[in-house]
Enzyme design. Structure first.
Site, PDB file in Angstrom:
ATOM      1  N   LYS A 208       0.839  -1.201   0.000  1.00 52.29           N
ATOM      2  CA  LYS A 208       0.000   0.000   0.000  1.00 52.29           C
ATOM      3  C   LYS A 208       0.876   1.254   0.000  1.00 52.29           C
ATOM      4  O   LYS A 208       0.667   2.177  -0.775  1.00 52.29           O
ATOM      5  CB  LYS A 208      -0.926  -0.038   1.220  1.00 52.29           C
ATOM      6  CG  LYS A 208      -1.860   1.134   1.320  1.00 52.29           C
ATOM      7  CD  LYS A 208      -2.815   0.975   2.499  1.00 52.29           C
ATOM      8  CE  LYS A 208      -3.594   2.260   2.701  1.00 52.29           C
ATOM      9  NZ  LYS A 208      -4.522   2.177   3.836  1.00 52.29           N
ATOM     10  N   GLU A 214      10.510  -4.595   4.633  1.00 49.83           N
ATOM     11  CA  GLU A 214      10.636  -5.983   4.177  1.00 49.83           C
ATOM     12  C   GLU A 214      10.342  -6.092   2.681  1.00 49.83           C
ATOM     13  O   GLU A 214      11.066  -6.736   1.923  1.00 49.83           O
ATOM     14  CB  GLU A 214       9.649  -6.884   4.937  1.00 49.83           C
ATOM     15  CG  GLU A 214       9.939  -7.031   6.423  1.00 49.83           C
ATOM     16  CD  GLU A 214       9.204  -6.012   7.275  1.00 49.83           C
ATOM     17  OE1 GLU A 214       8.931  -4.894   6.788  1.00 49.83           O
ATOM     18  OE2 GLU A 214       8.905  -6.330   8.440  1.00 49.83           O
ATOM     19  N   GLY A 269      -4.811  -2.069   4.977  1.00 53.33           N
ATOM     20  CA  GLY A 269      -3.995  -3.186   4.493  1.00 53.33           C
ATOM     21  C   GLY A 269      -4.637  -4.535   4.770  1.00 53.33           C
ATOM     22  O   GLY A 269      -4.710  -5.405   3.899  1.00 53.33           O
ATOM     23  N   ARG A 270      -5.139  -4.721   5.990  1.00 50.14           N
ATOM     24  CA  ARG A 270      -5.681  -6.040   6.357  1.00 50.14           C
ATOM     25  C   ARG A 270      -7.096  -6.252   5.817  1.00 50.14           C
ATOM     26  O   ARG A 270      -7.682  -7.297   6.046  1.00 50.14           O
ATOM     27  CB  ARG A 270      -5.621  -6.219   7.872  1.00 50.14           C
ATOM     28  CG  ARG A 270      -6.213  -5.070   8.661  1.00 50.14           C
ATOM     29  CD  ARG A 270      -5.835  -5.150  10.135  1.00 50.14           C
ATOM     30  NE  ARG A 270      -6.282  -3.983  10.892  1.00 50.14           N
ATOM     31  CZ  ARG A 270      -5.611  -2.839  10.983  1.00 50.14           C
ATOM     32  NH1 ARG A 270      -4.468  -2.674  10.345  1.00 50.14           N
ATOM     33  NH2 ARG A 270      -6.081  -1.842  11.701  1.00 50.14           N
ATOM     34  N   GLU A 355      -4.629  -6.899  14.720  1.00 51.07           N
ATOM     35  CA  GLU A 355      -4.103  -5.578  14.357  1.00 51.07           C
ATOM     36  C   GLU A 355      -5.238  -4.547  14.409  1.00 51.07           C
ATOM     37  O   GLU A 355      -5.006  -3.361  14.607  1.00 51.07           O
ATOM     38  CB  GLU A 355      -3.457  -5.604  12.964  1.00 51.07           C
ATOM     39  CG  GLU A 355      -2.430  -4.500  12.767  1.00 51.07           C
ATOM     40  CD  GLU A 355      -1.656  -4.593  11.451  1.00 51.07           C
ATOM     41  OE1 GLU A 355      -2.257  -4.392  10.387  1.00 51.07           O
ATOM     42  OE2 GLU A 355      -0.441  -4.845  11.488  1.00 51.07           O
ATOM     43  N   HIS A 386      -4.229 -33.301  16.999  1.00 53.74           N
ATOM     44  CA  HIS A 386      -3.063 -34.065  17.441  1.00 53.74           C
ATOM     45  C   HIS A 386      -1.962 -33.131  17.905  1.00 53.74           C
ATOM     46  O   HIS A 386      -0.793 -33.514  17.946  1.00 53.74           O
ATOM     47  CB  HIS A 386      -2.591 -34.971  16.300  1.00 53.74           C
ATOM     48  CG  HIS A 386      -3.662 -35.943  15.896  1.00 53.74           C
ATOM     49  ND1 HIS A 386      -3.794 -37.187  16.477  1.00 53.74           N
ATOM     50  CD2 HIS A 386      -4.700 -35.813  15.038  1.00 53.74           C
ATOM     51  CE1 HIS A 386      -4.851 -37.801  15.948  1.00 53.74           C
ATOM     52  NE2 HIS A 386      -5.425 -36.984  15.083  1.00 53.74           N
ATOM     53  N   LYS A 506       9.496  -0.696  14.126  1.00 52.57           N
ATOM     54  CA  LYS A 506      10.117  -0.446  12.810  1.00 52.57           C
ATOM     55  C   LYS A 506      11.221   0.601  12.943  1.00 52.57           C
ATOM     56  O   LYS A 506      12.306   0.463  12.380  1.00 52.57           O
ATOM     57  CB  LYS A 506       9.064   0.060  11.814  1.00 52.57           C
ATOM     58  CG  LYS A 506       7.974  -0.945  11.473  1.00 52.57           C
ATOM     59  CD  LYS A 506       7.009  -0.334  10.447  1.00 52.57           C
ATOM     60  CE  LYS A 506       5.803  -1.220  10.209  1.00 52.57           C
ATOM     61  NZ  LYS A 506       4.811  -0.643   9.302  1.00 52.57           N
TER      62      LYS A 506
HETATM   63  O1  F6P Z   1       2.494  -4.146   9.913  1.00 51.57           O
HETATM   64  C1  F6P Z   1       1.937  -2.928   9.654  1.00 51.57           C
HETATM   65  C2  F6P Z   1       1.401  -2.787   8.268  1.00 51.57           C
HETATM   66  O2  F6P Z   1       1.205  -1.451   8.044  1.00 51.57           O
HETATM   67  C3  F6P Z   1       0.119  -3.577   8.019  1.00 51.57           C
HETATM   68  O3  F6P Z   1      -1.003  -2.943   8.513  1.00 51.57           O
HETATM   69  C4  F6P Z   1       0.146  -3.711   6.548  1.00 51.57           C
HETATM   70  O4  F6P Z   1      -0.754  -4.668   6.078  1.00 51.57           O
HETATM   71  C5  F6P Z   1       1.594  -4.085   6.333  1.00 51.57           C
HETATM   72  O5  F6P Z   1       2.303  -3.289   7.273  1.00 51.57           O
HETATM   73  C6  F6P Z   1       2.131  -3.879   4.950  1.00 51.57           C
HETATM   74  O6  F6P Z   1       2.017  -2.549   4.543  1.00 51.57           O
HETATM   75  P1  F6P Z   1       2.207  -2.124   3.038  1.00 51.57           P
HETATM   76  O7  F6P Z   1       1.131  -2.763   2.229  1.00 51.57           O
HETATM   77  O8  F6P Z   1       2.135  -0.641   3.028  1.00 51.57           O
HETATM   78  O9  F6P Z   1       3.561  -2.619   2.578  1.00 51.57           O
END
Ligand code: F6P
Length: 541
Positions: A208, A214, A269-270, A355, A386, A506
């Site tokens: 987003k 990452e 995002g979620r 979240e 199990h 972060k």
């Molecule tokens: O972990 C925090 C967060 O902002 C989530 O809410 C989101 O889904 C994820 O990081 C990834 O964010 P982006 O889509 O901006 O890379």
């Protein structure tokens, strides 16, 4: 909207008193008193049936929970969400994931713009692109058709796509290889790409913000891998597409914004798997099946928006979560899908629910004086049986459960499905009703083993059933949990749509990285400094 603190609401107080009167009541006793209670504690919507007769509730509990929903203006808040109010007040954003699945002929004007037209323009662009990949007419830089699609994203830009891909593999194009890279651990990228030919590989960079550490780290490694493999930076144009709200950052990374699929800041995002973030799903299953997924979501959206509380699956589910959490003291909840295709559904729900509602202040910034989100976790049955079910059955902590199954199997092999469903129903029943010492002893169990074999039962649980696992059914199930999360968040007076709690870690990680490389000296607490020193020593720095 609501002004009174939650705990002063008459229904909250009545529920507190009512919970006291329920302490001695068992689920077994509730069934003894009313053997037909299944008739009263079930509801149906958007192709799903919810049986909640095995919850520790009476008609009075339900009446009070519905009263609580009314006292907390749930209907008005629900309407505010559906019509684009800025419910995400700390980021001043609307919360409109439901607009992503409105039919083409609908209209929803938000801040002067018809968002439905925009949504369908993106869906059409996604469909045109997905069709080319599926028809093998989207060619890579060397003229080879794309056969491998790697989604790079994390959190909401990964969990929904992975979950949906795994859930819908049976309707996916088996000739395409779909992979998902999320972790900044280089292992994730290396293992996902080690057997792939760059000439046939397409990367979907899903973020987003297009700033997430990452994802950008993995995207850079993917670009290096591709350019090294194909020998020309110009190859990036045919092998990378972006899914983002941030066109500037996409361009800065080097992806042509013509190859970008956008969405909007009103999609959290979620809550984004029905946006362009679902491109990997659409490529896997095709635009028509993807639209079925959206139709299932829309059906549950409509059910949630219109059904009275007592017939409303997301409202009932959310209110039962509140009952178990705040009045019966359950700190955890498990989700137990009896369907192997739903392997990652619990992981997907973890982000969606925790979240959203793992918060300690209200939307107005006041500390809460009530418990908020339970921990959600789970595994598909029968595997979980199990593993951790021992604790669910005989542990000292009561963990309410959601069982999920489908009546008709996708893969009808011998008697597997009957056994699968028998296990699901058996576990739900044993959790609810248990087995007394007398019943155990009556089996001829040795006296010194009786207590070991007693099953206390009284573990509340619900069962969700749909006919079979289709894109529509999956969409409706996802929307059910989305709206249950909303219900819980609204009752607790939270803003379920921000996530400030993930920011500090972060920032601290950004400051620690140079201490690990030696560019900066460790300047933190003694514990962290010593760990950094140990790391540096191991890496010869
Ligand atoms: O972990 C925090 C967060 O902002 C989530 O809410 C989101 O889904 C994820 O990081 C990834 O964010 P982006 O889509 O901006 O890379």
């Amino acid at each position: 909207m609501t002004q009174t603190p939650l705990t002063s609401a008459p229904a909250w107080q009545a529920l507190t008193a009512h919970a006291e009167t329920m302490t001695g009541t068992t689920i077994r006793a509730l069934f003894d008193a009313d053997p037909q209670r299944a008739d009263a504690f079930g509801a149906e919507g958007a192709g799903w049936f919810l049986d909640y007769a095995k919850q520790r509730v009476t008609g009075e509990t339900l009446d009070l929970l519905c009263q609580l929903a009314d006292e907390r203006d749930l209907a008005a808040r629900r309407e505010a969400m559906f019509t684009g109010a800025h419910l995400n007040n700390t980021e001043d954003r609307a919360v409109l994931h439901t607009a992503l699945r409105l039919p083409r002929d609908a209209s929803l004007v938000v801040d002067g713009t018809d968002v439905v037209a925009e949504v369908h323009a993106v869906l059409d662009a996604m469909a045109a692109f997905a069709e080319q990949v599926r028809a093998r007419t989207w060619l890579g830089f060397t003229g080879e058709p794309i056969r491998n699609v790697v989604n790079i994203g994390i959190g909401g830009s990964d969990l929904g796509p992975v979950m949906a891909y795994l859930a819908l593999r049976h309707v996916s194009d088996r000739g395409l290889v779909l992979r998902f890279v999320s972790n900044v651990d280089g292992t994730d990228f290396v293992e996902a790409t080690r057997d792939l030919d760059p000439a046939e590989t397409l990367f979907l960079v899903a973020s987003k913000t297009f700033t997430t550490q990452e994802t950008m780290t993995n995207a850079r490694s993917a670009r290096d891998w591709l350019v090294a493999g194909l020998g020309d930076p110009a190859a990036v144009a045919r092998h990378f597409v972006a899914i983002s709200t941030n066109a500037d950052k996409v361009a800065e990374f080097g992806i042509d914004t013509a190859n970008m699929f956008g969405f909007w800041d009103w999609v959290g995002g979620r809550y984004s798997m029905s946006s362009a973030i679902g491109l990997s799903t659409m490529i896997a299953v095709g635009p028509d099946r993807f639209r079925e997924l959206l139709a299932g979501m829309h059906a549950m959206d409509t059910h949630f928006r219109t059904a009275p509380w007592r017939e409303n699956l997301p409202a009932l589910h959310g209110l039962l979560c509140v009952w178990n959490r705040n009045f019966l003291g359950a700190a955890d909840q498990v989700v137990l899908p009896y369907d192997q295709y739903l392997l990652r559904f619990p992981a997907y729900l973890q982000q969606m629910i925790m979240e959203s509602n793992g918060k300690r202040v209200t939307a107005a910034g006041e500390p809460v004086h009530w418990e908020t989100s339970a921990s959600f976790w789970g595994e598909p049955g029968t595997n979980g049986q199990h593993s951790f079910y021992q604790m669910l059955h005989q542990g000292t902590t009561i963990v309410p459960a959601d069982f999920i199954f489908f009546a008709r199997p996708v893969n009808d092999v011998g008697d597997h499905h009957d056994l699968l469903v028998a296990n699901c129903l058996a576990q739900a029943g044993v959790m609810a009703f248990g087995r007394t010492a007398e019943e155990v002893a009556a089996d001829g169990t040795a006296p010194d083993l009786v207590e070991h074999k007693v099953m206390p039962g009284n573990r509340p649980n619900s069962t969700l059933v749909a006919e079979t696992l289709t894109p529509f059914a999956l969409g409706a199930l996802v929307a059910l949990y989305e709206h249950s999360t909303f219900v819980q968040g609204m009752i607790w007076d939270l803003n379920p749509y921000d996530q400030w709690g993930v920011q500090l870690g972060k920032l601290v990680a950004d400051s620690i990285a140079p201490m690990l490389t030696g560019e900066a000296e460790p300047s933190l607490d003694s514990s962290t400094n010593a760990l950094i020193a140990r790391y540096r020593a191991a890496r010869g720095r």
